[in-house]
Every structure is written in structure tokens, then in C-alpha cells.
Design a protein around this motif. Structure first.
Motif, PDB file in Angstrom:
ATOM      1  N   ASN A  93       0.819  -1.212   0.000  1.00  0.00           N
ATOM      2  CA  ASN A  93       0.000   0.000   0.000  1.00  0.00           C
ATOM      3  C   ASN A  93       0.852   1.260   0.000  1.00  0.00           C
ATOM      4  OD1 ASN A  93      -2.658  -0.981  -0.051  1.00  0.00           O
ATOM      5  ND2 ASN A  93      -2.514  -1.568   2.086  1.00  0.00           N
ATOM      6  N   GLU A  94       2.157   1.071  -0.091  1.00  0.00           N
ATOM      7  CA  GLU A  94       3.128   2.171  -0.159  1.00  0.00           C
ATOM      8  C   GLU A  94       3.187   3.013   1.100  1.00  0.00           C
ATOM      9  OE1 GLU A  94       2.352   4.156  -3.828  1.00  0.00           O
ATOM     10  OE2 GLU A  94       3.215   2.518  -4.992  1.00  0.00           O
ATOM     11  N   TYR A  95       2.956   2.363   2.234  1.00  0.00           N
ATOM     12  CA  TYR A  95       3.179   3.052   3.507  1.00  0.00           C
ATOM     13  C   TYR A  95       4.527   2.576   4.046  1.00  0.00           C
ATOM     14  CZ  TYR A  95      -1.316   5.181   3.488  1.00  0.00           C
ATOM     15  OH  TYR A  95      -2.373   5.968   3.154  1.00  0.00           O
ATOM     16  N   TYR A  96       5.580   3.055   3.400  1.00  0.00           N
ATOM     17  CA  TYR A  96       6.903   2.517   3.699  1.00  0.00           C
ATOM     18  C   TYR A  96       7.328   2.810   5.127  1.00  0.00           C
ATOM     19  CZ  TYR A  96       7.019   1.948  -1.307  1.00  0.00           C
ATOM     20  OH  TYR A  96       6.711   1.578  -2.578  1.00  0.00           O
ATOM     21  N   LEU A  97       7.064   4.041   5.584  1.00  0.00           N
ATOM     22  CA  LEU A  97       7.504   4.406   6.938  1.00  0.00           C
ATOM     23  C   LEU A  97       6.833   3.532   7.993  1.00  0.00           C
ATOM     24  CD1 LEU A  97       7.908   8.242   7.152  1.00  0.00           C
ATOM     25  CD2 LEU A  97       9.209   6.552   8.417  1.00  0.00           C
ATOM     26  N   VAL A  98       5.499   3.395   7.854  1.00  0.00           N
ATOM     27  CA  VAL A  98       4.775   2.547   8.804  1.00  0.00           C
ATOM     28  C   VAL A  98       5.269   1.115   8.691  1.00  0.00           C
ATOM     29  CG1 VAL A  98       2.497   1.739   9.498  1.00  0.00           C
ATOM     30  CG2 VAL A  98       2.771   4.054   8.668  1.00  0.00           C
ATOM     31  N   GLY A  99       5.512   0.672   7.447  1.00  0.00           N
ATOM     32  CA  GLY A  99       5.982  -0.694   7.238  1.00  0.00           C
ATOM     33  C   GLY A  99       7.308  -0.945   7.922  1.00  0.00           C
ATOM     34  N   ILE A 100       8.235  -0.006   7.762  1.00  0.00           N
ATOM     35  CA  ILE A 100       9.552  -0.169   8.382  1.00  0.00           C
ATOM     36  C   ILE A 100       9.410  -0.169   9.905  1.00  0.00           C
ATOM     37  CG2 ILE A 100      11.780   0.959   8.749  1.00  0.00           C
ATOM     38  CD1 ILE A 100      11.528   1.957   5.818  1.00  0.00           C
ATOM     39  N   MET A 101       8.607   0.777  10.417  1.00  0.00           N
ATOM     40  CA  MET A 101       8.432   0.838  11.872  1.00  0.00           C
ATOM     41  C   MET A 101       7.804  -0.442  12.396  1.00  0.00           C
ATOM     42  SD  MET A 101       7.303   4.710  12.717  1.00  0.00           S
ATOM     43  CE  MET A 101       7.258   4.528  14.473  1.00  0.00           C
ATOM     44  N   LEU A 102       6.763  -0.924  11.692  1.00  0.00           N
ATOM     45  CA  LEU A 102       6.104  -2.151  12.132  1.00  0.00           C
ATOM     46  C   LEU A 102       7.074  -3.316  12.161  1.00  0.00           C
ATOM     47  CD1 LEU A 102       2.576  -2.467  10.492  1.00  0.00           C
ATOM     48  CD2 LEU A 102       3.168  -2.261  12.878  1.00  0.00           C
ATOM     49  N   SER A 103       7.864  -3.455  11.070  1.00  0.00           N
ATOM     50  CA  SER A 103       8.740  -4.624  11.027  1.00  0.00           C
ATOM     51  C   SER A 103       9.795  -4.552  12.124  1.00  0.00           C
ATOM     52  CB  SER A 103       9.373  -4.793   9.648  1.00  0.00           C
ATOM     53  OG  SER A 103       9.797  -3.562   9.148  1.00  0.00           O
ATOM     54  N   PHE A 104      10.231  -3.338  12.467  1.00  0.00           N
ATOM     55  CA  PHE A 104      11.190  -3.228  13.558  1.00  0.00           C
ATOM     56  C   PHE A 104      10.533  -3.505  14.910  1.00  0.00           C
ATOM     57  CE2 PHE A 104      14.274  -1.327  10.723  1.00  0.00           C
ATOM     58  CZ  PHE A 104      15.446  -1.749  11.278  1.00  0.00           C
ATOM     59  N   LEU A 105       9.379  -2.874  15.144  1.00  0.00           N
ATOM     60  CA  LEU A 105       8.769  -2.930  16.471  1.00  0.00           C
ATOM     61  C   LEU A 105       8.246  -4.311  16.827  1.00  0.00           C
ATOM     62  CD1 LEU A 105       6.794   0.432  16.531  1.00  0.00           C
ATOM     63  CD2 LEU A 105       8.997  -0.067  17.548  1.00  0.00           C
ATOM     64  N   ILE A 106       7.652  -5.016  15.823  1.00  0.00           N
ATOM     65  CA  ILE A 106       7.073  -6.302  16.206  1.00  0.00           C
ATOM     66  C   ILE A 106       7.831  -7.492  15.649  1.00  0.00           C
ATOM     67  CG2 ILE A 106       4.751  -5.420  16.596  1.00  0.00           C
ATOM     68  CD1 ILE A 106       3.965  -6.295  13.900  1.00  0.00           C
ATOM     69  N   PHE A 107       8.872  -7.247  14.866  1.00  0.00           N
ATOM     70  CA  PHE A 107       9.594  -8.414  14.365  1.00  0.00           C
ATOM     71  C   PHE A 107      11.088  -8.358  14.692  1.00  0.00           C
ATOM     72  CE2 PHE A 107      11.799 -10.653  10.877  1.00  0.00           C
ATOM     73  CZ  PHE A 107      11.368 -11.937  11.196  1.00  0.00           C
ATOM     74  N   ILE A 108      11.781  -7.346  14.209  1.00  0.00           N
ATOM     75  CA  ILE A 108      13.241  -7.336  14.331  1.00  0.00           C
ATOM     76  C   ILE A 108      13.686  -7.177  15.789  1.00  0.00           C
ATOM     77  CG2 ILE A 108      15.358  -6.134  13.629  1.00  0.00           C
ATOM     78  CD1 ILE A 108      13.948  -5.535  10.984  1.00  0.00           C
ATOM     79  N   PHE A 109      13.094  -6.190  16.508  1.00  0.00           N
ATOM     80  CA  PHE A 109      13.513  -5.975  17.894  1.00  0.00           C
ATOM     81  C   PHE A 109      13.230  -7.177  18.806  1.00  0.00           C
ATOM     82  CE2 PHE A 109      13.389  -1.105  17.360  1.00  0.00           C
ATOM     83  CZ  PHE A 109      14.706  -1.118  16.947  1.00  0.00           C
ATOM     84  N   PRO A 110      11.997  -7.726  18.799  1.00  0.00           N
ATOM     85  CA  PRO A 110      11.772  -8.885  19.670  1.00  0.00           C
ATOM     86  C   PRO A 110      12.709 -10.045  19.371  1.00  0.00           C
ATOM     87  CG  PRO A 110       9.679  -8.065  18.864  1.00  0.00           C
ATOM     88  CD  PRO A 110      10.742  -7.307  18.150  1.00  0.00           C
ATOM     89  N   VAL A 111      12.933 -10.308  18.062  1.00  0.00           N
ATOM     90  CA  VAL A 111      13.813 -11.425  17.707  1.00  0.00           C
ATOM     91  C   VAL A 111      15.246 -11.144  18.161  1.00  0.00           C
ATOM     92  CG1 VAL A 111      14.811 -12.670  15.758  1.00  0.00           C
ATOM     93  CG2 VAL A 111      12.380 -12.216  15.802  1.00  0.00           C
ATOM     94  N   THR A 112      15.702  -9.897  17.957  1.00  0.00           N
ATOM     95  CA  THR A 112      17.067  -9.550  18.383  1.00  0.00           C
ATOM     96  C   THR A 112      17.221  -9.734  19.888  1.00  0.00           C
ATOM     97  OG1 THR A 112      16.883  -7.815  16.748  1.00  0.00           O
ATOM     98  CG2 THR A 112      18.859  -7.804  18.086  1.00  0.00           C
ATOM     99  N   ILE A 113      16.233  -9.236  20.649  1.00  0.00           N
ATOM    100  CA  ILE A 113      16.315  -9.341  22.105  1.00  0.00           C
ATOM    101  C   ILE A 113      16.417 -10.808  22.518  1.00  0.00           C
ATOM    102  CG2 ILE A 113      14.967  -9.075  24.225  1.00  0.00           C
ATOM    103  CD1 ILE A 113      13.968  -6.464  23.180  1.00  0.00           C
ATOM    104  N   LEU A 114      15.568 -11.621  21.915  1.00  0.00           N
ATOM    105  CA  LEU A 114      15.523 -13.021  22.305  1.00  0.00           C
ATOM    106  C   LEU A 114      16.815 -13.748  21.953  1.00  0.00           C
ATOM    107  CD1 LEU A 114      13.504 -14.583  23.746  1.00  0.00           C
ATOM    108  CD2 LEU A 114      12.587 -15.393  21.599  1.00  0.00           C
ATOM    109  N   LEU A 115      17.305 -13.535  20.714  1.00  0.00           N
ATOM    110  CA  LEU A 115      18.543 -14.204  20.309  1.00  0.00           C
ATOM    111  C   LEU A 115      19.710 -13.736  21.175  1.00  0.00           C
ATOM    112  CD1 LEU A 115      18.254 -14.311  16.419  1.00  0.00           C
ATOM    113  CD2 LEU A 115      17.901 -16.147  18.055  1.00  0.00           C
ATOM    114  N   SER A 116      19.736 -12.414  21.498  1.00  0.00           N
ATOM    115  CA  SER A 116      20.816 -11.915  22.361  1.00  0.00           C
ATOM    116  C   SER A 116      20.733 -12.550  23.735  1.00  0.00           C
ATOM    117  CB  SER A 116      20.737 -10.407  22.523  1.00  0.00           C
ATOM    118  OG  SER A 116      20.448  -9.791  21.335  1.00  0.00           O
ATOM    119  N   LEU A 117      19.503 -12.652  24.264  1.00  0.00           N
ATOM    120  CA  LEU A 117      19.340 -13.255  25.587  1.00  0.00           C
ATOM    121  C   LEU A 117      19.867 -14.684  25.589  1.00  0.00           C
ATOM    122  CD1 LEU A 117      15.899 -12.407  27.223  1.00  0.00           C
ATOM    123  CD2 LEU A 117      18.163 -12.145  28.200  1.00  0.00           C
TER     124      LEU A 117
END
Lengths: 209, 192
Positions: A93-117
């Protein structure tokens, strides 16, 4: 004041009141004298317990991210929601900013935290990699406020209530996984203070200092 | 005890406040910049967030296309629609998360900033608690953005379609900047 003297103190994270640490009995916790919030607890097997829960969380996260969370059925036509499709549709839908924020907030950050832990706890158990453990502990503390899986779960519930009115909903496997993730996430991040992990870090790597 | 002790926000170790820049003795991270730097940074992020709050509420956050008829709804419109259709708890959750939380955060941060410059009579403990609340409720405002994203995936038929509106972008950015504003606030500025 020297480091060891400073280590005897702890500051409440809510009201910043200074406390002198005391040794706790098994299974007890220390409360702030000002605001009654938990400052620190006695952990029986901090590293082992957290590591075990982190592994369960990782498995639940893989299930939650790869299968259908819920599907909707209107007059025989159905549509499925899973996490990759969520991010892809936003980008389409070409909402790139929201898309990037969403992928970071609910995908990349949780996975990073867990793998680091998982990595840092394993290293702490093996008593290796002092520097890496330190960097990972800092990384987890820095991105922890940006992990929004819990908010995402609430949003799922809100969306469900909105959809109940005009469609048939079917919950998928991933929804169950998300319930499990929420429970364990609360267990890890509300129960374990980072100061406890840092103290463990100091104890483990004291010899090599 | 003459020295002022502060808490490292990263590893929660107790440090001696020497004024100016402080590096934590345990994790060696820079935990505080100079007070004026963090003050100005907080103000800058706060103003950005407050400016973004306007388009977030004026522009539609949700666009519904039903048999070719386009219906746009803003945040407040969505809440009113939910309330009228009888789902009061959800309407209240959204009202709290996307209207009250941002405004409360603005008020809290402004109050904390003012109280660092002028003498405000309230206890230092209350101010620390207020700051803690500001940090905790920060991410709650994202609920609306997530709901819009979820709905836009599920309602994606040829006859009915839900598309996120421009308000969603503004809103997500607003939340991002309020969180940055809260994170860059220096707790050492809080005093009696």
C-alpha cells in the motif's frame, strides 16, 4: 566511594529512592520503602531458568511468526492474517515508513532481544566471552523499550472485537503461540531485573577481571 | 553522604554523579550527556511530536472502500463509530491509548521540563514516578496503528477493502518522537 561500596546500594527504578542492599532469603523479594514496588528478588537459578524460558519463547515466536494468526470468512471467501503478510500488505500500500516501523517494532527488535538473551545466557553458563556478554546485555537494555509485541497482541484483540460484528473469525495456531509469548514475556521482563543479570555477570567474570 | 548517587538506566548500577557527562562504572556506556544537551534534545523531540499530533488527528487513519464507495475515518471518528455500535470497552481502550496517552505524555514531559527550570512545589519522588509512568505508557499509543494494519490485511476483498490513511504514518511518527523525547530526558534534572 569505591565500586564495591557502591555495589551495596540500589536505586528504585520508579521513584529513585536510594536503598542499602540486604541479603534475601530464598524466594523472597525486596520492596521499595517509598513506593512498594519490587526492587530486586532472590533468584534460585536465574541463568538456567531464564535460558529455558527464552528457548520456549523462541519456539513460540517461530510458530507465531510463520503460521496464521487468524482468518476471516465473509460469504465463503476467506482471508488469512500472518505476520509476513501484515508487513507485505503495508509495503504494497506504499506506507513505507509505517511498514519499516512495524517490522522493527514487532519483528526485528523482539527477535534480536531473544537471540541476544539466549546467546548471552549460554555464554554466561559457559563462563566465556566476557566482552560479547557485556555488549549483548547493553543491547538488550537499549532496545527493550522498543519491542512492542505486547501492544501488538492487544491490537489483535481490539481488531477481533471490531471484526466480530460482520464476519466469521477463526483463530489460528499462531494466536495460541502469541498467548504463550505474552505470558512468558511478562514472566521474563517483569520478574527479572537487569541489575540481577549484571550482578551475575560480575560474579561470573570476577576471576578474569 | 555528600555525593549524589544516580542510577544507570542501562545496567541499573549505582553511580556517583560528577556533573556533566557520566559514564557508568559497570557497563561503561555514556548514561548522561551534558544537562543542557539532553534538555534541548527533549524539547526538540517533544515539539516535533506535538506538531505531528495535528496531522495524525486531522488526516484519516482508516480508509474503507465498500463497493466503490470510499469512507474515510479519523481516530476520533473511529472511536465515535465504535461507541455508537455498542462496543464500549474497545472504544474506551482506543480512546485511552490514542487520545489520552499522547496528550498525557505531552503534559507530563512539559511539566517535568518546567519543573527543572522553575521551582514547582511537589515532591521529588512524585516527579520520578511521573517520569516512570511517562516511559511505561509510551508504547501504548501504537495500538491504533497496529489495529489499522491488521484490519487492512484481513479486509482485503474485491468488494470491501480497508487501507491505512495518511494519519497512520503521522501517528506512528508521533509515537516514535514522544518515546525519543522521554528517553532523552535526563533524570538528574529532576530536583525539588
Amino acid at each position: 566511594m569505591t565500586d564495591s561500596e557502591l555495589d551495596n546500594f540500589i536505586i528504585c527504578k520508579k521513584c529513585h529512592t536510594l536503598h542499602r542492599k540486604i541479603k534475601l532469603h530464598k524466594g523472597t523479594k525486596a520492596l521499595c520503602k517509598q513506593c512498594d514496588s519490587v526492587i530486586y528478588r532472590h533468584h534460585h537459578n536465574l541463568i538456567d531458568n531464564t535460558l529455558a524460558i527464552s528457548w520456549v519463547l523462541l519456539i513460540a515466536l517461530i510458530i507465531g511468526f510463520s503460521f496464521s494468526i487468524m482468518s476471516i470468512n465473509i460469504n465463503g471467501i476467506s482471508q488469512e492474517l500472518n505476520l509476513p503478510s501484515l508487513i507485505i500488505v503495508i509495503f504494497n500500500n506504499e506506507y513505507y515508513l509505517v511498514g519499516i516501523m512495524l517490522s522493527f517494532l514487532i519483528f526485528i527488535f523482539p527477535v534480536t532481544i531473544l537471540l541476544s538473551l539466549i546467546t548471552l545466557l549460554t555464554l554466561m553458563k559457559l563462563k566465556k566471552g566476557k566482552y560479547l556478554v557485556k555488549r549483548l546485555l547493553i543491547l538488550v537494555a537499549q532496545i527493550a523499550p522498543w519491542s512492542m509485541l505486547d501492544i501488538f497482541f492487544i491490537s489483535l484483540l481490539v481488531a477481533m472485537v471490531k471484526l466480530f460484528a460482520f464476519a466469521q473469525l477463526e483463530l489460528g495456531v499462531a494466536f495460541g503461540a502469541f498467548v504463550l509469548i505474552m505470558t512468558l514475556d511478562i514472566f521474563i521482563f517483569k520478574r527479572i531485573n537487569f541489575s540481577d543479570l549484571w550482578e551475575e555477570y560480575n560474579n561470573i567474570y570476577k576471576e578474569s577481571r | 553522604m555528600k555525593e549524589k548517587l544516580i542510577r544507570c538506566p542501562i545496567c541499573e548500577a549505582v553511580n556517583v554523579d560528577k556533573g556533566g557527562e557520566v559514564k557508568c562504572r559497570r557497563c561503561h556506556e555514556k548514561i548522561h550527556s551534558y544537562k543542557t544537551v539532553s534538555y534541548n534534545r527533549t524539547v526538540a523531540f517533544l515539539i516535533t511530536a506535538m506538531i505531528l499530533y495535528i496531522p495524525a488527528n486531522v488526516y484519516p487513519i482508516l480508509i474503507t472502500k465498500q463497493f466503490g464507495v470510499v469512507h474515510k475515518s479519523t481516530i476520533l471518528g473511529g472511536i465515535m463509530h465504535l461507541w455508537e455500535s455498542g462496543s464500549y470497552p474497545v472504544a474506551l481502550i482506543i480512546l485511552f491509548a490514542s487520545v489520552f496517552v499522547p496528550i498525557l505524555k505531552f503534559i507530563f514531559i512539559i511539566y517535568l521540563l518546567i519543573s527543572t527550570k522553575y521551582n514547582v512545589k511537589s515532591s521529588i519522588i512524585d516527579k520520578h514516578k511521573l517520569f516512570y509512568i511517562t516511559e511505561v505508557i509510551g508504547s501504548w499509543s501504537m495500538v491504533d496503528v497496529f489495529v489499522v494494519a491488521i484490519l487492512s490485511v484481513l479486509i482485503h476483498f474485491s468488494a470491501v477493502q480497508i487501507i491505512p490513511g495518511a494519519g497512520a504514518t503521522a501517528f506512528a511518527l508521533m509515537v516514535f518522537f514522544t518515546m525519543l523525547s522521554a528517553l532523552s530526558f535526563d533524570t538528574r534534572l529532576i530536583k525539588k
